[in-house]
Scaffold this active site. Structure first.
Site, mmCIF file in Angstrom:
data_model
loop_
_atom_site.group_PDB
_atom_site.id
_atom_site.type_symbol
_atom_site.label_atom_id
_atom_site.label_comp_id
_atom_site.label_asym_id
_atom_site.label_seq_id
_atom_site.Cartn_x
_atom_site.Cartn_y
_atom_site.Cartn_z
ATOM 1 N N HIS A 34 21.101 -15.181 31.697
ATOM 2 C CA HIS A 34 20.174 -14.601 32.666
ATOM 3 C C HIS A 34 20.747 -14.499 34.081
ATOM 4 O O HIS A 34 20.068 -14.024 34.983
ATOM 5 C CB HIS A 34 18.889 -15.436 32.681
ATOM 6 C CG HIS A 34 19.156 -16.837 33.154
ATOM 7 N ND1 HIS A 34 19.926 -17.728 32.444
ATOM 8 C CD2 HIS A 34 18.791 -17.476 34.276
ATOM 9 C CE1 HIS A 34 20.011 -18.856 33.108
ATOM 10 N NE2 HIS A 34 19.328 -18.740 34.224
ATOM 11 N N ASP A 35 21.974 -14.965 34.273
ATOM 12 C CA ASP A 35 22.598 -14.895 35.607
ATOM 13 C C ASP A 35 23.717 -13.860 35.679
ATOM 14 O O ASP A 35 24.303 -13.672 36.747
ATOM 15 C CB ASP A 35 23.210 -16.262 35.962
ATOM 16 C CG ASP A 35 22.175 -17.357 36.093
ATOM 17 O OD1 ASP A 35 21.063 -17.065 36.573
ATOM 18 O OD2 ASP A 35 22.476 -18.510 35.721
ATOM 19 N N GLU A 41 25.737 -26.558 32.033
ATOM 20 C CA GLU A 41 26.114 -25.299 32.682
ATOM 21 C C GLU A 41 27.193 -25.589 33.722
ATOM 22 O O GLU A 41 26.939 -26.299 34.691
ATOM 23 C CB GLU A 41 24.904 -24.654 33.370
ATOM 24 C CG GLU A 41 25.250 -23.266 33.892
ATOM 25 C CD GLU A 41 24.401 -22.803 35.080
ATOM 26 O OE1 GLU A 41 24.378 -21.599 35.350
ATOM 27 O OE2 GLU A 41 23.793 -23.647 35.753
ATOM 28 N N ASP A 98 15.605 -26.217 28.934
ATOM 29 C CA ASP A 98 16.435 -26.088 30.120
ATOM 30 C C ASP A 98 16.011 -27.203 31.057
ATOM 31 O O ASP A 98 14.846 -27.289 31.431
ATOM 32 C CB ASP A 98 16.155 -24.716 30.761
ATOM 33 C CG ASP A 98 17.333 -24.157 31.516
ATOM 34 O OD1 ASP A 98 17.942 -24.929 32.262
ATOM 35 O OD2 ASP A 98 17.612 -22.962 31.368
ATOM 36 N N ASP A 151 21.015 -27.524 33.770
ATOM 37 C CA ASP A 151 21.305 -26.567 34.831
ATOM 38 C C ASP A 151 22.337 -27.142 35.809
ATOM 39 O O ASP A 151 22.227 -28.302 36.215
ATOM 40 C CB ASP A 151 19.981 -26.293 35.566
ATOM 41 C CG ASP A 151 20.043 -25.090 36.474
ATOM 42 O OD1 ASP A 151 20.327 -23.993 35.971
ATOM 43 O OD2 ASP A 151 19.811 -25.248 37.693
HETATM 44 C C1 GLC Z 1 21.569 -21.977 37.386
HETATM 45 C C2 GLC Z 1 20.581 -21.064 36.708
HETATM 46 C C3 GLC Z 1 20.171 -20.009 37.674
HETATM 47 C C4 GLC Z 1 19.492 -20.678 38.844
HETATM 48 C C5 GLC Z 1 20.399 -21.725 39.469
HETATM 49 C C6 GLC Z 1 19.632 -22.632 40.362
HETATM 50 O O1 GLC Z 1 22.750 -21.340 37.679
HETATM 51 O O2 GLC Z 1 21.121 -20.557 35.534
HETATM 52 O O3 GLC Z 1 19.334 -19.046 37.118
HETATM 53 O O4 GLC Z 1 19.145 -19.730 39.815
HETATM 54 O O5 GLC Z 1 20.989 -22.560 38.500
HETATM 55 O O6 GLC Z 1 18.806 -23.476 39.615
#
Ligand code: GLC
Length: 538
Positions: A330-331, A269, A104, A206
């Site tokens: 995880h979100d 993402e 990641d 990310d």
């Molecule tokens: C992404 C991650 C998340 C994080 C955010 C800030 O969306 O998946 O878990 O809090 O970025 O880095």
């Protein structure tokens, strides 16, 4: 109908990805938080399950304000998770089992504790001042524009050292880097190379769509569809704070770094509607290999809606763009929490039979649902800022066996586990032919056995309107194979017509005990049942 691919397919196209949230996978030192050694210990499980790659959420040095998504050193392992040697062991052991490792990468923002930020905030003249986004206050002394933090409140914090504000799309502890600055790009490319040299097979980047912001920092417009129960960030349409056209050039730069190392994958993402999402493949496919497709998370769980989504996505993909599908991460609330236990099995069959690379989220294969987290136990900073929106219930520790803390830790787990952990665990479910774990494993194995499933084409099958409300039907085909998938999204039985002259064999059903059954003319689907059919050998 869309795309069969030739025999030249890449590992990240035919393979499946499994996401590990390292805090919650396996603890080996008794501190209640998972670690790298724990992941290494469980590689045999992942190989047994039948996935091809493991994506590990951040384990870099971090003060953990956002559990590792606030990086203080891009080239170091946080002691909470272990050491660089532990990482080297992990990757060697993974490769020995033919498992790829995806890291990641968190380039949009660093931690406030990163030495770069310490320099940047020191003075307006510091050579690293421009590595972050600093602006003077608005004439009234307030923030420079109306941009909001994704975790609630303004996205600008004033720093007493110079009186200027810095921008943070997330927590104040996560200042955004300035990707328009070539020095930032070069430093980040070096960080990518550091891990590529250690053998990683790719990155999940990310919030890649956030990297470049509007140069003039224009105010975001109001969102006319905002509803009060939504997180505050939804009050405005984020059209100037993210998804800027210049970002494609930044992504192409990262991609070029990866290409120098052979077939490494770049996953981005991106939470955007389909027509915007597909632009992230980049001009002439110079962008992300896999812009994460979260549409199954955002579409209502109805057969017609999902069928329409798949058609729309398939039609929108650029020539040569490889599809991908995600049910959870995880979100997001877990799939079993969103659609219920019975439909979670249908969802598994959908994920693993659609065209494109599937990403599985740890724990979904044992059907973990919403695990309640008492308010006094809340960990996610978002939960503290905007109660009810926190992500803890989807991040609870993996459940391995019926022992204390389900075999996750010898200490106290950082988040609670499900009340049924003595039954809902890998040990109990692995030899149970009716378990969702067995279903996942069979689906993964079919995906390996049938190229039509892993790399074949997709064709939606029309059904009479009354049936289409509940059943989604499609075929996967290629190299002389055709498989038919029928998914009952409803909780009543349905009879689905089949061609009269053809006999089909049930390869797999979400209901156990049906494999090998022969059907002709029609098949009756139980409530919440999905089946994969293959033409019967005469
Ligand atoms: C992404 C991650 C998340 C994080 C955010 C800030 O969306 O998946 O878990 O809090 O970025 O880095």
């Amino acid at each position: 109908m869309s795309g069969t691919s030739g025999s030249e397919t890449l590992w990240w196209q035919s393979g499946t990805v499994y996401q590990v949230y390292p805090r919650s996978f396996q603890d080996t030192d008794g501190d209640g938080v998972g670690d790298l050694r724990g992941i290494t210990e469980r590689l045999d499980y992942l190989a047994w399950l039948g996935v091809d790659a493991v994506w590990i959420s951040p384990f870099y040095r971090s003060p953990m304000a956002d559990f590792g998504y606030d990086v203080a050193d891009y080239c170091a392992v946080d002691p909470l998770f272990g050491t660089l040697e532990d990482f080297d062991t992990l990757i060697a052991e993974a490769h020995r089992r033919k498992l790829r490792v995806i890291l990641d990468f968190v380039p949009n923002h660093s931690s406030i504790a990163h030495p770069w930020f310490a320099e940047s905030r020191a003075s307006r003249e510091n050579p690293k001042r421009d590595w972050y986004l600093w602006r003077d206050p608005a004439p009234d002394g307030g923030p420079p524009n109306n941009w909001l933090s994704n975790f609630g409140g303004p996205a600008w914090t004033q720093d007493p050292a110079t009186g200027q504000y810095y921008y943070h799309a997330f927590l104040p502890e996560q200042p955004d880097l300035n990707w328009r600055n070539p020095e930032v790009r070069a430093a980040m490319h070096d960080a990518l190379r550091f891990w590529l040299e250690r053998g990683v097979d790719g990155f999940r980047v990310d919030v890649i769509w956030h990297l470049v912001k509007d140069e003039a920092l224009r105010d975001n417009p109001e969102n006319p569809d905002f509803l009060p129960h939504q997180p505050g960030i939804n009050r405005f349409q984020q059209i100037y704070s993210c998804d800027r056209p210049e970002v494609l050039d930044v992504i192409a730069g990262m991609r070029a770094v990866l290409r120098a190392y052979g077939e490494r994958v770049l996953i981005g993402e991106i939470y955007l509607p389909i027509e915007r999402l597909v632009t992230y493949y980049g001009p002439d496919l110079t962008g992300a290999d896999l812009p994460f497709n979260f549409q199954l998370i955002q579409t209502p769980w109805r057969a017609e809606a999902v069928a329409a989504l798949v058609e729309e996505y398939e039609a929108a993909l650029p020539e040569g763009g490889w599809p991908n599908w995600v049910l959870g991460n995880h979100d997001q609330p877990r799939i079993a929490a969103r659609v219920g236990e019975a439909q979670a099995r249908v969802a598994a069959m959908l994920l693993l039979t659609l065209r494109g690379t599937p990403t599985l989220y740890y724990g979904d294969e044992i059907g973990l649902g919403h695990v309640p987290v008492p308010p006094e136990w809340a960990q996610d900073p978002w939960e503290r800022n905007e109660p009810g929106h926190g992500r803890d219930p989807a991040r609870t520790p993996m459940q391995w066996d019926a022992g204390p803390h389900a075999g996750f830790t010898a200490g106290i787990p950082w988040l609670p586990q499900s009340a049924d952990a003595d039954r809902r665990n890998v040990d109990e479910m692995r030899d149970d032919s009716r378990s969702i774990l067995t279903l996942y494993r069979r689906l993964l194995s079919l995906r390996r056995d049938w190229r039509a499933l892993s790399v074949g084409g997709y064709r939606g099958l029309p059904l009479p309107p009354s049936l289409a409300e509940a059943v989604f039907a499609y075929e996967r085909f290629g190299e002389g194979e055709t498989l038919r998938i029928l998914l009952n999204f409803g909780n009543t039985e349905h009879r689905v017509p089949l061609e009269k002259q053809e006999t089909w064999t049930v390869l797999l059903s979400t209901r156990s005990g049906r494999s090998g059954e022969r059907v002709q003319s029609e098949i009756t689907l139980d409530p919440d049942e999905g089946v994969i059919l293959a033409p019967a050998l005469r």
